[in-house]
Structure formats: structure tokens, C-alpha cells
Design a protein around this motif. Structure first.
Motif, short mmCIF file in Angstrom:
data_model
loop_
_atom_site.label_atom_id
_atom_site.label_comp_id
_atom_site.label_asym_id
_atom_site.label_seq_id
_atom_site.Cartn_x
_atom_site.Cartn_y
_atom_site.Cartn_z
N TRP A 111 0.80 -1.22 0.00
CA TRP A 111 0.00 0.00 0.00
C TRP A 111 0.83 1.27 0.00
O TRP A 111 0.30 2.38 -0.14
N GLY A 112 2.17 1.18 0.23
CA GLY A 112 3.00 2.38 0.26
C GLY A 112 4.16 2.26 1.23
O GLY A 112 4.62 1.15 1.55
N GLN B 227 -0.06 7.32 2.94
CA GLN B 227 -0.42 6.59 1.72
C GLN B 227 -1.48 5.52 1.99
O GLN B 227 -2.22 5.14 1.10
#
Length: 257
Positions: free
Chosen positions: A17-18, A38
Motif C-alpha cells: 500500500w505504500g 499513503q
């Protein structure tokens, strides 16, 4: 996105996801993560991603309804069921010795603290805003881990994640009196509150570190990432920067197996 440089004890990792932060000394004891902006929270997909980042699933996640106080929720081995996953009792810290549970708090300027026993299976997640810090939420969590889960505070490793930094956190004069009324001494207030350009600032990093040491943690086992959410609002969620539009970040830790 350019990422700020944390204290050497911390490192950036790339998640599905980041970007996320982890503390090396704590990682040697328990899987954990400090998320960035994020990851969009709170929502179910985001929480599933948090759990996955520490080797768990959403059903293992245990959270609290944060109330800016010093209430600690304790989840003991043999007393916790799957039904507890849906519960969100009031509190600002959750500690457990149930292997595999994922303990989490939400922040957006407040101080996230994760801790784990390097000799046994206990861990905790703490949310410490100024009110919680004033009320000694960190020491309350350490006391719960010690008295109810059997950990020696000197065996705990703690990581203080991204939160509003001492250069950015301007506060009102009333906060000094609130800390004084809560029993914090003059030497503490001198270390934690500073004035610059006639403006009062509060150092939550030092305050929480000092309190953890007073609670019995070894100074060399407390690590502060040193990144201010307000100074790096492009990377972290910050209520001071974005107000009601601010998202939230998670600090999560898996109880060691």
C-alpha cells in the motif's frame, strides 16, 4: 515522493500500500509497523492491510476507542475470544500476551508508542497525545504489562513513532498548569516545555521517553524516530496541518508467537 530521514534505529520499508517505518531493535522482538498517509484509514481495507504488514489477518486485530486518557486495556492469554475482535473498548493503550494478536492505535500528530518484551510474548500499542502524556499513559501501560502479563519493565523495548515534533508543537500557557496539577515536577516541566520567539512549545517525544524511563525501561531500549508529522505533512497525516480533513495513521504490533 522524497522520504525524510529518521533516526538510524528506524528504516523505511515498501509495503503493498505504500511506505512504512519500522524500528530495527523492536523488529528483532516483534513485527510492527508505523504507517504513512499513503494508507487510507480508518476503513476495513486499510485495517486488513495493516494486519497483513505485521504477518496477521484483520480478524486478529484489536483496537480501542481512544479517549485521551490513561486507561489501558489488557488482553490476557486464555481470556480472549474471537468475539473480542469487534469490540472497541474505551482506552488509550492495549497490551496483550496472546500470541498472534495485532494491537493497533490511530494517530495524526499524537505520539504512537509500540513496545514488546524481548524475553517473552507480550506487546503493547499506546496513543499519547498531550492529555495522555499528562496522565502518564505510557507508565500505565508498562505497569499493566508488568503486573498483569508478568514482564519486567527493564526487558521492554519501545519505539516512538512519527508525531508532532518539539519544534512544531505550539501550545497555550494552560498546558503547563495542567501538567503541574497532574503532579509533574519543575524539572520535568523545564525539559518538556520551551519558549522561542515568545511562543511556548511542548516536547512530547522527551516527555514520553522520560516517563518510560521512570517506569523502568532501560534508556538504551527506547527509540524515537525523530520525524515530525507537521514538518513532513506530505508524508504523514497531521491534524495541525490539515484540520478536520486530516487522515489517520496506524501504529501496530503483533504479539510474538
Amino acid at each position: 515522493m522524497s522520504l525524510p530521514v529518521p533516526d538510524p534505529a528506524f528504516r523505511w520499508t515498501v509495503e503493498p500500500w505504500g511506505d512504512a517505518l519500522r524500528c530495527g531493535p523492536l523488529e528483532a522482538v516483534a513485527q510492527h509497523v508505523f504507517t504513512s498517509k499513503q494508507l487510507k484509514l480508518p476503513d476495513s481495507d486499510g485495517w486488513a492491510a495493516v494486519a497483513a504488514s505485521v504477518g496477521g489477518v484483520e480478524g486478529q486485530l484489536r483496537r480501542i476507542r481512544q479517549i485521551h486518557g490513561n486507561v489501558v486495556r489488557v488482553l490476557k492469554r486464555g481470556e480472549t475470544t474471537d468475539a473480542d475482535a469487534a469490540a472497541r473498548p474505551d482506552g488509550d493503550a492495549v497490551v496483550s500476551n496472546v500470541p498472534g494478536l495485532v494491537l493497533a492505535v490511530l494517530v495524526a500528530d499524537c505520539v504512537p508508542i509500540l513496545l514488546a518484551d524481548r524475553t517473552g510474548g507480550a506487546a503493547g500499542a499506546i496513543h499519547a497525545g498531550w492529555r495522555g502524556t499528562c496522565a502518564r499513559i505510557g507508565p500505565a501501560a508498562v505497569a499493566a504489562v508488568s503486573r498483569q502479563l508478568g514482564s519486567d519493565p527493564s526487558d521492554l523495548v519501545a519505539a516512538i513513532g512519527p508525531s508532532i515534533g518539539p519544534d512544531d508543537y505550539e501550545v497555550g500557557e494552560a498546558l503547563i498548569e495542567a501538567f503541574r496539577q497532574a503532579g509533574h515536577g519543575a524539572s520535568d516541566l523545564t525539559r518538556w516545555f520551551t519558549r522561542r520567539d515568545a511562543r511556548l512549545r511542548l516536547d512530547l517525544w522527551t516527555a514520553n521517553r522520560d516517563q518510560l524511563i521512570d517506569a523502568g525501561l532501560a534508556a538504551g531500549r527506547i527509540f524515537t524516530c525523530g520525524l515530525s508529522t507537521m514538518a513532513h505533512a506530505g508524508v504523514f497525516d497531521s491534524f495541525r496541518s490539515a484540520g478536520e480533513r486530516a487522515g489517520r495513521m496506524a501504529a501496530a504490533i503483533a504479539v510474538p508467537l
